[in-house]
Design a protein around this motif. Sequence first.
Motif, PDB file in Angstrom:
ATOM      1  N   CYS A 550      38.366  49.029  56.745  1.00 20.85           N
ATOM      2  CA  CYS A 550      39.469  49.395  56.581  1.00 20.85           C
ATOM      3  C   CYS A 550      39.768  49.682  55.308  1.00 20.85           C
ATOM      4  O   CYS A 550      38.973  49.846  54.253  1.00 20.85           O
ATOM      5  CB  CYS A 550      39.720  47.650  56.021  1.00 20.85           C
ATOM      6  N   SER A 551      40.706  50.922  54.781  1.00 18.71           N
ATOM      7  CA  SER A 551      41.008  52.469  53.612  1.00 18.71           C
ATOM      8  C   SER A 551      40.974  51.111  52.675  1.00 18.71           C
ATOM      9  O   SER A 551      41.191  51.850  51.759  1.00 18.71           O
ATOM     10  CB  SER A 551      41.923  52.870  54.763  1.00 18.71           C
ATOM     11  N   ASN A 552      42.095  50.486  52.936  1.00 22.05           N
ATOM     12  CA  ASN A 552      42.624  48.975  51.695  1.00 22.05           C
ATOM     13  C   ASN A 552      41.508  47.906  51.208  1.00 22.05           C
ATOM     14  O   ASN A 552      41.877  47.416  50.640  1.00 22.05           O
ATOM     15  CB  ASN A 552      43.557  49.124  51.934  1.00 22.05           C
ATOM     16  N   ALA A 553      40.055  47.874  51.881  1.00 23.42           N
ATOM     17  CA  ALA A 553      39.440  46.565  51.629  1.00 23.42           C
ATOM     18  C   ALA A 553      39.807  46.431  50.182  1.00 23.42           C
ATOM     19  O   ALA A 553      39.106  45.068  49.616  1.00 23.42           O
ATOM     20  CB  ALA A 553      38.063  47.417  52.139  1.00 23.42           C
ATOM     21  N   GLY A 554      39.412  47.474  49.093  1.00 25.07           N
ATOM     22  CA  GLY A 554      38.936  47.822  47.590  1.00 25.07           C
ATOM     23  C   GLY A 554      40.327  46.407  47.173  1.00 25.07           C
ATOM     24  O   GLY A 554      40.329  46.264  45.594  1.00 25.07           O
ATOM     25  N   ASN A 555      41.319  46.129  47.914  1.00 22.64           N
ATOM     26  CA  ASN A 555      42.430  45.262  46.963  1.00 22.64           C
ATOM     27  C   ASN A 555      41.779  44.424  47.755  1.00 22.64           C
ATOM     28  O   ASN A 555      42.721  43.013  46.696  1.00 22.64           O
ATOM     29  CB  ASN A 555      43.835  45.528  47.940  1.00 22.64           C
ATOM     30  N   ILE A 556      41.271  43.792  48.082  1.00 25.26           N
ATOM     31  CA  ILE A 556      41.060  42.383  48.227  1.00 25.26           C
ATOM     32  C   ILE A 556      40.462  41.426  46.441  1.00 25.26           C
ATOM     33  O   ILE A 556      39.655  42.199  46.491  1.00 25.26           O
ATOM     34  CB  ILE A 556      39.847  41.961  49.238  1.00 25.26           C
ATOM     35  N   MET A 557      41.083  40.664  46.453  1.00 25.62           N
ATOM     36  CA  MET A 557      40.593  39.496  45.205  1.00 25.62           C
ATOM     37  C   MET A 557      40.723  38.378  45.750  1.00 25.62           C
ATOM     38  O   MET A 557      41.291  37.936  46.152  1.00 25.62           O
ATOM     39  CB  MET A 557      41.864  40.252  44.702  1.00 25.62           C
ATOM     40  N   ILE A 558      39.569  37.676  44.582  1.00 26.54           N
ATOM     41  CA  ILE A 558      39.313  35.975  44.886  1.00 26.54           C
ATOM     42  C   ILE A 558      39.891  35.850  43.341  1.00 26.54           C
ATOM     43  O   ILE A 558      39.751  36.276  42.229  1.00 26.54           O
ATOM     44  CB  ILE A 558      37.838  35.940  44.778  1.00 26.54           C
ATOM     45  N   HIS A 559      40.554  34.976  43.255  1.00 30.00           N
ATOM     46  CA  HIS A 559      41.559  33.872  42.375  1.00 30.00           C
ATOM     47  C   HIS A 559      40.976  32.767  42.490  1.00 30.00           C
ATOM     48  O   HIS A 559      41.187  32.118  43.211  1.00 30.00           O
ATOM     49  CB  HIS A 559      43.185  34.293  42.343  1.00 30.00           C
ATOM     50  N   GLY A 560      41.057  32.247  41.107  1.00 26.62           N
ATOM     51  CA  GLY A 560      40.688  31.330  40.563  1.00 26.62           C
ATOM     52  C   GLY A 560      38.794  30.500  40.787  1.00 26.62           C
ATOM     53  O   GLY A 560      38.338  31.609  41.198  1.00 26.62           O
ATOM     54  N   THR A 561      38.237  29.903  39.207  1.00 23.77           N
ATOM     55  CA  THR A 561      37.135  29.635  39.154  1.00 23.77           C
ATOM     56  C   THR A 561      36.323  28.706  40.340  1.00 23.77           C
ATOM     57  O   THR A 561      36.866  28.082  40.591  1.00 23.77           O
ATOM     58  CB  THR A 561      37.074  29.310  37.566  1.00 23.77           C
ATOM     59  N   ILE A 562      35.474  28.459  40.155  1.00 22.33           N
ATOM     60  CA  ILE A 562      34.635  28.017  41.078  1.00 22.33           C
ATOM     61  C   ILE A 562      33.943  27.279  40.059  1.00 22.33           C
ATOM     62  O   ILE A 562      32.217  28.153  40.050  1.00 22.33           O
ATOM     63  CB  ILE A 562      33.914  28.364  42.448  1.00 22.33           C
ATOM     64  N   PRO A 563      33.981  26.451  39.652  1.00 24.44           N
ATOM     65  CA  PRO A 563      33.032  25.929  38.269  1.00 24.44           C
ATOM     66  C   PRO A 563      31.235  24.849  38.914  1.00 24.44           C
ATOM     67  O   PRO A 563      31.895  24.690  39.941  1.00 24.44           O
ATOM     68  CB  PRO A 563      33.752  25.361  37.496  1.00 24.44           C
ATOM     69  N   ARG A 564      30.802  25.434  38.141  1.00 24.45           N
ATOM     70  CA  ARG A 564      29.159  24.895  39.031  1.00 24.45           C
ATOM     71  C   ARG A 564      29.413  22.612  37.680  1.00 24.45           C
ATOM     72  O   ARG A 564      29.834  23.336  37.100  1.00 24.45           O
ATOM     73  CB  ARG A 564      28.050  25.510  37.655  1.00 24.45           C
ATOM     74  N   ILE A 565      28.956  22.522  39.202  1.00 24.96           N
ATOM     75  CA  ILE A 565      28.555  21.107  38.716  1.00 24.96           C
ATOM     76  C   ILE A 565      27.258  20.960  38.553  1.00 24.96           C
ATOM     77  O   ILE A 565      26.780  21.250  39.112  1.00 24.96           O
ATOM     78  CB  ILE A 565      28.985  20.472  40.390  1.00 24.96           C
ATOM     79  N   ARG A 566      27.111  20.194  37.295  1.00 28.49           N
ATOM     80  CA  ARG A 566      26.580  19.618  36.517  1.00 28.49           C
ATOM     81  C   ARG A 566      26.343  18.150  36.862  1.00 28.49           C
ATOM     82  O   ARG A 566      27.241  17.736  36.484  1.00 28.49           O
ATOM     83  CB  ARG A 566      25.884  20.089  35.207  1.00 28.49           C
ATOM     84  N   ASN A 567      24.632  17.609  36.409  1.00 26.81           N
ATOM     85  CA  ASN A 567      24.727  16.404  35.835  1.00 26.81           C
ATOM     86  C   ASN A 567      25.284  15.209  37.144  1.00 26.81           C
ATOM     87  O   ASN A 567      25.705  14.341  37.267  1.00 26.81           O
ATOM     88  CB  ASN A 567      25.244  15.663  34.957  1.00 26.81           C
TER      89      ASN A 567
END
Length: 914
Positions: A550-567
Amino acid sequence: MSKVHSFKVQHIILSLAIFVVGAFFGIFTSQAAQPLPFGDVLTGMYPNIESNYSSIRFIGGGNNFAGMFFRTPVTILGSPVTISVQGGTQQISCSQRVNGIYYNNQRGRRIRPLDTGNRQTLINGWYPEYSTLQITGGLYTNCSGISGYTPASNEVYGQITHTRSGTVFYLLAGLNYNTGSNDIVGTSFGHTLQGPVASGYIFDSYGGIGYVGGTGFGTMLFGNGTGICLAFSVIPNTIVQGNNTTFTCQGNLTGGNIISGYSLQIRSGTTQMYSGLILTGVNQYLRTTGNALPAGYYNATCEILGSGDGAGGICDGPKYFTVTTGQQQGSGNCGFQGNIAIITVPGITVRRAIGDTYYTKTTGGVDIQIRSTVPSYYTVFSTEMISTVTGTYNYTYDNLNPIVNTGKIYLTTGDGIKQINSSFTTGSCTYIAPQKYITLDLLPPTAPTLLSPIDGTGVCYAGNFNLSWIGAYDSGVGITSYQYNIAKNTSFTNIVLTGTATGTTASINPGQLGVGYFTGNFYREVAAIDGLGQTGTFATGYFTVGIGGCSNAGNIMIHGTIPRIRNADLNKEYLSDPFTVDGLPGPLIAYIDTGILLVNGTGNSNSGYIDNGYELNIKLRSSTQYDTTVSTIFYVGPRFAHFYITTRSLTGYTPTSGCVLDTGQRLIIENIFDMMRDNYNENASTLADFLFTIQSMLQDETDLTDNCSLEYLLNTVNSYIMDNLANSEENGNMHEAPNCKEYEIKFVSSKSGYTSPDFKHKQTYFVSRDAIVRYIDSRNPGDCNINTYEDLPEFDSNSTKSGYYAATNGKIYQIKDKESNGVTLYYSPNFIKAKNFENKDDLYAFIDTNNPIEEIRDHEVDKDFDPEIYTAPNDKEYKIYGTDQGFMSYKLMKVQYFDTLEEIKAYIDKNNRV
């Protein structure tokens, strides 16, 4: 004394790949254009040569590539040369030599002189090594007949032999050719090349027969002649041997196309029987006689010889006709007629193609019908029949159309045209009917040549793509369709799509293949089917379907954080925070390494179809061990994101300072770091800059004061750098600059930066691998066919589309142009303050000046100097540190050290005026 030359009929048949002539002088262009290596030089050595060229197309023997003639003025000879054909008796005398240069890419990407004068010009201006090139013979014109042949004054004859380093090439003109075998035939001359615009045929020992066009501009390929050929002459189905017949090729010269001429081709099957060249004009005529052809079955085509601007190919045909021995009678006036009819079963045993063209794929007997206007004794006989068929015909049909089958003939083995004779006798009269012809066709078509998708390449999963190929060849009835199959394995036992096409293109929707995102290679095969249902050899290849195409594959973006779960608790399932994706060309499959991907709240596997704006979550189970991290990676096109779960520790954290943080305190610090880091995840260069900057700041602060929280945060940053940068797969690999020079790139932990042992200055470090790569490329310009930044289209000064420029520190600027008062101005919308430039070089220099290389902070903080908060004239505050390299501040735009406190304050004041 005149010289005598003999043609040396020698032909080297090569298996040649398709080659398309590239850009020449900037005005000749073609598909997949590449500059010819000699293009810029010719304009200096040969003024106006662009108006004196002829294009050549080599298409015999399965070839499909181009060549060129560049003409210079002819030489009038002091004494004429005498030319003959080896093995023949004809002789001609020629008084002018054709001069110029010649190109055929199968000889290598070099031009070849046609004469010694141009050889010396090339030695002086371009090819000094041509001093060892030997030229014998020549091409000649302005000829007259000596014996057995009379040429026209504008025709070209002769042979040139090029010899260099033991390699010999031949170039010949003025012979007869067999286009089916791509070779020279006979021992006599043929008027097959005319001047001065050079139109007709030549023969090259590297490539065979070449079709030469006249002067013209534009693409140097040949089209199909549509729009310039009007019609072929009407040909009777049957020509009685001995009668003259006129064939007519008609055309016009409108529409901007330059036509070199029309050529009548008559073939028996694939064997060429006649090839005649007709000069340019409207309604040109060529006369041939029935006596010139033996009794048999033939096809005729009218073909156009194209110019340099796209004309060429078959103009009309094939038209089919039969040459017979005529309708003969015995003694007396018989007054009756008879013949046989061949019964057709389309696509099964016998097929009638065009007119009286019959083909069969069986030797098990071909049904015929007997036709006669009176009761008679018939005999059907042929050397191509196993046995003669005889009998008595007792019915009369005035229109010669019988009702029932009355016989069967059995053909001898061997593909080819079979002549069937028949005679009818009543009383003393015998009527010999015109011959019938049927072609035994047991050979299937050849394999086509696959075009797109190109082997091993990818196509976009969103939207249709074309499956295309170059047509196959069938020596018999001809090709009626193509079968294609697409499978998931090389043995084609798992076929996901099958279909047929009458042309050479099939439009495929990826949904027909049952795919979304890339799921491995797809294998395709295409074969031709002839009119008798025979399937040829399959041509095979493979391609991929996915986001990569796809010529426009570079437009794909992920929005929102996926924070690490600790403890986290042991062996417990956790759900990530929601996130979304946008910029997708269409719905596709996203997946994770392990765990469950939820799409809009549902899901039970590690993958699922997603679209722009869908709410996504990851469900992942924690480890069964204490203080252990499990992770998964979310993939969508070229983007990815991590999700980590770390189980709680049984012991508290005890840093070297003696501070103790419980798991809750550590969790707060880790979450703060994750939130800061996630702001930079979309760009590797800015993320590295952030990490190394905060690492340096924390190191300075912990050196100045004991702070458990800062010490733990510094430990977290250091761990992340070592896990994700210092130990990455990119550490220690090679990078090839645009000029082909190779650099080894290494990450130095003690410096927290990237460097190369190939640098002249060994102490140069960069904050990210991206920054050092761009620095290397900016210092090593060139053209090695390398596009380091495939996602950044190069700026085109001849259009108004946007381009991009990479500064030496790795920052990307969008470049645009606009018209102002008739002047083209260049600017970047990324500038904080608008600024225009009249040329791109000044714009690039301005960008580089304001984006210096981001250096590594390599200092030790001075513990005896208390950091000072300094307020600039515009009330902006700077925290100034003392170090072993001088005074510095992290708020400065670049890494700088000053010898005195007064110098750094003066610098701050200068750049922060009210």
